[in-house]
Design a protein around this motif. Structure first.
Motif, PDB file in Angstrom:
ATOM      1  N   CYS A 184       5.600 -30.455  22.989  1.00 56.19           N
ATOM      2  CA  CYS A 184       5.121 -30.891  23.718  1.00 56.19           C
ATOM      3  C   CYS A 184       4.305 -32.301  23.978  1.00 56.19           C
ATOM      4  N   LEU A 185       3.957 -32.618  24.509  1.00 56.00           N
ATOM      5  CA  LEU A 185       3.061 -34.103  24.700  1.00 56.00           C
ATOM      6  C   LEU A 185       2.084 -34.183  22.992  1.00 56.00           C
ATOM      7  N   GLU A 186       1.236 -33.488  23.243  1.00 54.88           N
ATOM      8  CA  GLU A 186       0.138 -33.626  21.597  1.00 54.88           C
ATOM      9  C   GLU A 186       1.235 -33.964  20.558  1.00 54.88           C
ATOM     10  N   GLN A 187       0.924 -34.444  19.531  1.00 54.31           N
ATOM     11  CA  GLN A 187       1.227 -34.472  18.390  1.00 54.31           C
ATOM     12  C   GLN A 187       1.358 -32.971  17.463  1.00 54.31           C
ATOM     13  N   THR A 213      21.596 -20.426  17.435  1.00 50.89           N
ATOM     14  CA  THR A 213      21.742 -21.533  18.359  1.00 50.89           C
ATOM     15  C   THR A 213      20.602 -21.731  18.412  1.00 50.89           C
ATOM     16  N   VAL A 214      20.020 -23.471  18.162  1.00 46.74           N
ATOM     17  CA  VAL A 214      18.556 -23.274  18.390  1.00 46.74           C
ATOM     18  C   VAL A 214      19.162 -24.533  19.711  1.00 46.74           C
ATOM     19  N   ILE A 215      16.981 -24.109  20.407  1.00 43.85           N
ATOM     20  CA  ILE A 215      17.032 -25.178  21.723  1.00 43.85           C
ATOM     21  C   ILE A 215      16.121 -26.150  21.025  1.00 43.85           C
ATOM     22  N   VAL A 216      16.291 -27.119  21.061  1.00 42.51           N
ATOM     23  CA  VAL A 216      14.837 -27.568  21.405  1.00 42.51           C
ATOM     24  C   VAL A 216      14.758 -28.513  22.998  1.00 42.51           C
ATOM     25  N   ASP A 217      13.512 -28.231  22.952  1.00 46.37           N
ATOM     26  CA  ASP A 217      13.257 -28.270  24.065  1.00 46.37           C
ATOM     27  C   ASP A 217      12.711 -29.658  24.323  1.00 46.37           C
ATOM     28  N   GLY A 218      13.107 -30.757  24.562  1.00 51.54           N
ATOM     29  CA  GLY A 218      12.789 -32.262  24.101  1.00 51.54           C
ATOM     30  C   GLY A 218      11.506 -32.814  25.632  1.00 51.54           C
ATOM     31  N   ARG A 219      11.818 -32.023  26.780  1.00 47.62           N
ATOM     32  CA  ARG A 219      11.278 -32.524  28.143  1.00 47.62           C
ATOM     33  C   ARG A 219       9.977 -33.038  28.096  1.00 47.62           C
ATOM     34  N   LYS A 220       9.124 -32.797  27.402  1.00 44.46           N
ATOM     35  CA  LYS A 220       8.243 -33.364  26.961  1.00 44.46           C
ATOM     36  C   LYS A 220       7.678 -34.027  25.770  1.00 44.46           C
TER      37      LYS A 220
END
Length: 678
Positions: free
Chosen positions: A16-19, A46-53
């Motif tokens: 998320c956007l927070e730290q 299988t690791v999905i790292v959701d870095g969209r935010k």
């Protein structure tokens, strides 16, 4: 819950956007990686790292952290990049070149192209897939599972410690172990209920979606939840069953010990303070008030015993319930306790009942004694009062009342003897076990008191009987005295009536000598009756004098009756003498007149003396004079015979006869006169 094409589990890390705290993320990853089985881990993740935010440096840090957390298990890391990719100056780091160093492959991919590596059905809607997943629902279920696992494991350890402690060592060690670990830290029923509810959820093989979507069904052998829950539930049921048995045995033993303790409390009190209270209460009292005070004290003792008897009834019911349960090992001990308790309670109850009956009998004895004493006092008071009745009827009434009181005293004494004998019988039947000591001395005092009361009442009754005999004789003499006085007064009345009859009806002097003689004879008989009446009255008055001397009293009636009797008799005597004188004079008159009148004229020699005529005339005149004279009594009073007309009639008859005599005299004189002339 999703799987890759190699059947490896998919681990999604949303940023998320927070730290983002790396420490928290590391802990979370460690927890999540501990859930699958070793078999599942061997197939890799299988690791999905959701870095969209998130930012690139955060994503890079997360990917590098995976190297330290799960290097062997991660086979592929898919970093989902945002639509506007990070600046190339910050993405010069090439993950694919670092594959050997990292230990897994890292690819950058947009969300819409993620399906190239993972099937859409294994991706959630966030990545364009169709897999239904409610993270909060999964988290809640997981928390329930974790809590159940923790509580059940802890509970199993506690129950095992309790159950194992109850199976080892001596009875004292067993009880000590049970005391130390008797209560688990959590309620087994609550834990079992939680486990059953959790197992029911797992057995449905789904977690419900938040909006009623398609169910998500994880594999049991991957999450291991259902087998673990079932195993824990089975272990819990086994240990809990044993624990319940331990508690039942402990409860039974505790109940038995409590019963035994209460039984000994009841027995110790009844044989100790209870028996001591009865030992100090042996007297029966010397009066109604004393007996009532003892009864009140006994009621207080009974009240204290009643509390313990109530405990006995409750204990007896509890023992009967345990006996009906049929535990063979406790039957002998329970029966012994029941028998001991019953023996002591029944013995004490018998002592209380005996004491109560004894006090009641003593109260009745003293009540009868008091009533008898009051009757004797009343009788004695009646005997001590001098008798001064007005007449014989009142004496008879008093004598009847005296006899009734004496009869009542006899009945009262008989009742006292019956009550006393009944009380003595009860005392004699009092055995030494009644109060736990020899009661011969105490009983002797009670027996002496009872016998003394009965003897005293007998003596008082005997004295009253003697006084009643004297009083009865005196009252009978008084009855006789009153009777003599009444009869003497009646004799005076009769004599007065005779006097009255003599004056009013004994008037005629007779028409001739014969009739006058008959009247004189009747008068003498009349005088005899009066004499008998007078003698009878005198005898009665002499009897009253003797009775008065015997009774040491003076009779007003007798003192008045004797002068009246003498006065009436004196009047009667004077009147009778006057009547006799008149009748005798009348007899002389009629006899002389009739003789002259019956003489023949041819016998003049019978009339030689003319003085006979003169005597007849003198007698006739004297008789006429007496008829006009009243009877004078010594007190100066006067009474006439009959009425004046009656006296005039009698005088007229005498005058007529005197005229005949005078005429006869003249007839006799005429021849004498003619003879000289011739």
């Amino acid at each position: 819950g999703g799987k890759d094409r190699r059947s490896g589990l998919i681990l999604t890390i949303p940023l998320c956007l927070e730290q983002t705290s790396m420490d928290e993320l590391s802990v979370t990853l460690d927890y999540l990686l501990s859930i699958p089985s070793e078999k599942c881990k061997a197939r890799g993740f299988t690791v999905i790292v959701d870095g969209r935010k998130s930012q690139w440096n955060v994503v890079k840090t997360v990917v590098l952290m995976l190297q330290n957390v799960v290097p062997a298990e991660v086979s592929l890391v898919c970093v989902v990049k945002p639509d506007e990719f990070w600046d190339k100056k910050v993405t010069h780091f090439c993950f694919w070149k670092e594959k050997d160093r990292l230990g897994f492959e890292v690819i950058l991919v947009s969300a819409n192209k993620l399906t190239r590596y993972i099937e859409p059905c294994q991706l959630t809607e966030d990545f364009g897939g169709t897999l239904t997943y409610d993270h909060m629902d999964w988290l809640n279920k997981r928390l329930v599972f974790e809590k159940f696992t923790k509580e059940s494991t802890s509970l199993l350890d506690e129950l095992a410690l309790i159950n194992n402690g109850s199976d080892k060592g001596t009875q004292q060690e067993k009880e000590r172990s049970i005391d130390m670990n008797f209560l688990p830290s959590v309620d087994p029923e609550t834990v079992l209920q939680t486990g059953h509810e959790l197992l029911s959820e797992l057995q449905q093989r789904r977690f419900n979606g938040s909006d009623g979507g398609v169910s998500w069904s994880p594999m049991d052998d991957e999450l291991l939840a259902q087998p673990q829950v079932m195993k824990l539930l089975d272990s819990l049921r086994e240990q809990y069953t044993r624990y319940q048995e331990v508690c039942r045995q402990r409860s039974k033993r505790t109940q038995l010990e409590e019963i035994q303790q209460k039984v000994m409390q009841v027995v110790n009190w009844l044989e100790g303070p209870g028996s001591e209270q009865l030992r100090t209460q042996w007297g029966i009292g010397d009066s109604i008030r004393a007996s009532q005070a003892l009864q009140q004290k006994h009621e207080e003792i009974e009240s204290q015993h009643s509390e313990w008897f109530a405990v006995y009834v409750e204990l007896n019911q509890q023992i009967a319930a345990l006996l009906n349960a049929g535990d063979e090992e406790d039957l002998v001990e329970l029966k012994a306790l029941q028998q001991q308790l019953s023996d002591v309670c029944y013995r004490q109850a018998s002592q209380l009942e005996f004491r109560q009956n004894l006090l009641q009998a003593a109260l009745e004895f003293h009540s009868v004694a008091q009533d008898l004493s009051q009757q004797l006092d009343g009788l004695l008071g009646m005997l001590c009062v001098d008798v001064a009745p007005a007449d014989g009827a009142s004496i008879q009434q008093t004598l009847k009342l005296l006899e009734e009181k004496l009869k009542s005293v006899d009945l009262g004494l008989q009742g006292l003897r019956e009550k006393g004998q009944s009380l003595l019988d009860q005392i004699s039947n009092q055995a030494s076990w009644a109060y736990g000591k020899d009661v011969t001395i105490e009983n002797k005092e009670n027996v002496d008191h009872i016998q003394g009361v009965m003897e005293d009442m007998q003596l008082r009754k005997q004295r009253c009987e003697d006084m009643v005999d004297v009083r009865r004789l005196k009252m009978l003499q008084m009855v006789q005295l009153f009777k003599c006085e009444e009869d003497a007064a009646q004799a005076v009345e009769w004599l007065s009536e005779l006097l009255d009859a003599l004056l009013k009806t004994h008037i005629r002097l007779g028409d001739d000598a014969q009739e006058t003689k008959v009247l004189l004879e009747k008068h003498r008989k009349f005088v005899d009756v009066a004499q008998s009446t007078y003698d009878y009255g005198r005898q009665l008055l002499q009897a009253t004098v003797v009775l008065c001397q015997s009774l040491r009293c003076t009779s007003r009636s007798s003192g008045d009756t004797l002068p009246r009797l003498n006065r009436v008799w004196k009047q009667f005597t004077i009147t009778s003498e006057e009547r006799v004188h008149r009748l005798e004079t009348a007899v002389v008159f009629h006899s002389s007149a009739e003789k002259i009148l019956q003489e023949c004229p041819e016998q003049p020699e019978a009339f030689n003396e003319m003085e006979q005529f003169d005597e007849i005339e003198a007698v006739g005149k004297s008789l006429l004079d007496r008829l006009t004279v009243p009877v004078v009594y010594p007190d100066g009073s006067e009474q006439y015979f009959g009425s004046p007309s009656d006296m005039a009639s009698a005088a007229e008859h005498i005058r007529e006869k005197m005229k005949l005599v005078s005429l006869k005299k003249q007839q006799l004189r005429q021849p004498e006169a003619t003879t000289p002339e011739s």
